[in-house]
Enzyme design. Structure first.
Site, mmCIF file in Angstrom:
data_model
loop_
_atom_site.group_PDB
_atom_site.id
_atom_site.type_symbol
_atom_site.label_atom_id
_atom_site.label_comp_id
_atom_site.label_asym_id
_atom_site.label_seq_id
_atom_site.Cartn_x
_atom_site.Cartn_y
_atom_site.Cartn_z
ATOM 1 C CE LYS A 161 0.829 1.219 4.534
ATOM 2 N NZ LYS A 161 1.692 2.317 4.920
ATOM 3 C CG ASP A 174 -0.732 0.123 8.534
ATOM 4 O OD1 ASP A 174 -1.504 0.975 9.008
ATOM 5 O OD2 ASP A 174 0.407 0.393 8.116
#
Ligand code: ATP
Length: 305
Positions: A11, A136
């Protein structure tokens, strides 16, 4: 015996606001996550009764501190599974680069073992296990363009999913996430009313653009923490913006720096320009929520006897 091969995507944070320190000691964040198609490859092989990690990257632990191994252990006790698993990780995502490699591996293992062990939990059922593994990890159960609130672990997909091209440089300088946050704490003022990401989200719903409102609050603290990074990122940023990036930013707490492009051609030019300046740049496409889910669908087809 069946094994499962999957891709574990990286990401970038298109924007990241640190709003303050919470009572539990964690930071209150507002971030815009975006998956890109730079990915590690993971193979899950049912074997024995324990959890074993096979990975030849020197910076990736193979003991129980590996986030992928912790994910497997957690799901194994939760689902009362007797069987063990060997997790083979082929790393392509730079380690410690703010690209979420470890968290992504953990989420991929949760999703993969949920399927392999036929637990039927799905992303919703796995969410509370993911939260225990790291802030995350929940995002990677979902993927695409998403807003992260609280510790970043409250995740909301955006209606408009970004389709674009990123050019990334990993300067290979280690920046400690904890030290970056500690440095930021000294000067943190309460910013509940800060609204750059909300501004972006509402603009996104209206039409293209809005990237100029985005910022990464960790960037300045990370550059102070690693002054040698400041010189490099200054040069990288100049090239990216010159070649037409609509956003150039550090990802997370670094040290990876990236540019976002709406078209493939300028992204390719930026990559070549960075290479010519002596940086090793990688190109990666953004993945929408649907593309992320599609990649999972394809990994199902790779179930082998
Ligand atoms: P963070 O910001 O959470 O520190 P990051 O995206 O900057 O993450 P990662 O690639 O996830 O960086 O690695 C962070 C640390 O986690 C490394 O020091 C590494 O030793 C450790 N680690 C544990 N498990 C893994 C894994 N499966 N893959 C990569 N790193 C892992």
């Amino acid at each position: 015996m069946k094994s499962l091969r999957l891709r574990s995507f990286a990401k970038v944070n298109l924007g990241l606001e640190v709003l303050g320190v919470r009572e539990d000691g964690y930071h209150e964040l507002r971030t815009l996550f975006q998956t890109i198609d730079l990915a590690d490859e993971i193979v899950l092989v049912p074997s024995g009764r324990g959890v074993r990690v096979v990975c030849d990257h020197p910076l990736v632990p193979r003991d129980e501190s590996n986030l992928a191994a912790r994910a497997a252990q957690l799901l194994r006790s939760y689902g009362r599974i007797g069987q063990g698993v060997e997790i083979r990780i082929h790393k392509r995502i730079p380690v410690g680069g703010g690209l979420g490699g470890g968290s992504s591996n953990a989420a991929a293992v949760l999703l993969g073992l949920d399927r392999l062990w036929k637990l039927g939990l799905g992303p919703d059922g796995l969410h509370r296990l993911a939260v225990k593994l790291g802030a995350d990890v929940p995002y990677f159960l979902l993927g695409g363009t998403a807003l992260g609130l609280a510790r970043g672990d409250e995740v909301y997909p955006l209606r408009r999913q970004i389709r674009g091209y990123t050019v990334l440089v990993d300067p290979g300088i280690h920046v400690s996430t904890a030290r970056v946050f500690a440095r930021l704490d000294g000067r943190l003022t309460t910013r509940e009313n800060s609204n750059s990401i909300y501004y972006f989200v509402s603009r996104e719903l209206e039409g293209p653009g809005g990237y100029r409102f985005l910022q990464n609050d960790l960037e300045e603290a990370a550059l102070e923490e690693a002054p040698e990074l400041r010189v490099q990122t200054g040069r990288i940023r100049d090239v990216l913006l010159r070649e037409g990036a609509c956003l150039a930013s550090l990802s997370g707490s670094g040290s990876s720096y990236f540019g976002l492009f709406e078209d493939a051609r300028p992204a390719k030019r930026a990559r070549a320009a960075l290479d010519a300046e002596g940086f090793r740049a990688h190109g990666a496409r953004t993945l929408t929520l649907e593309q992320y889910r599609g990649a999972w669908g394809r990994s199902r087809n790779r179930l082998r006897q």
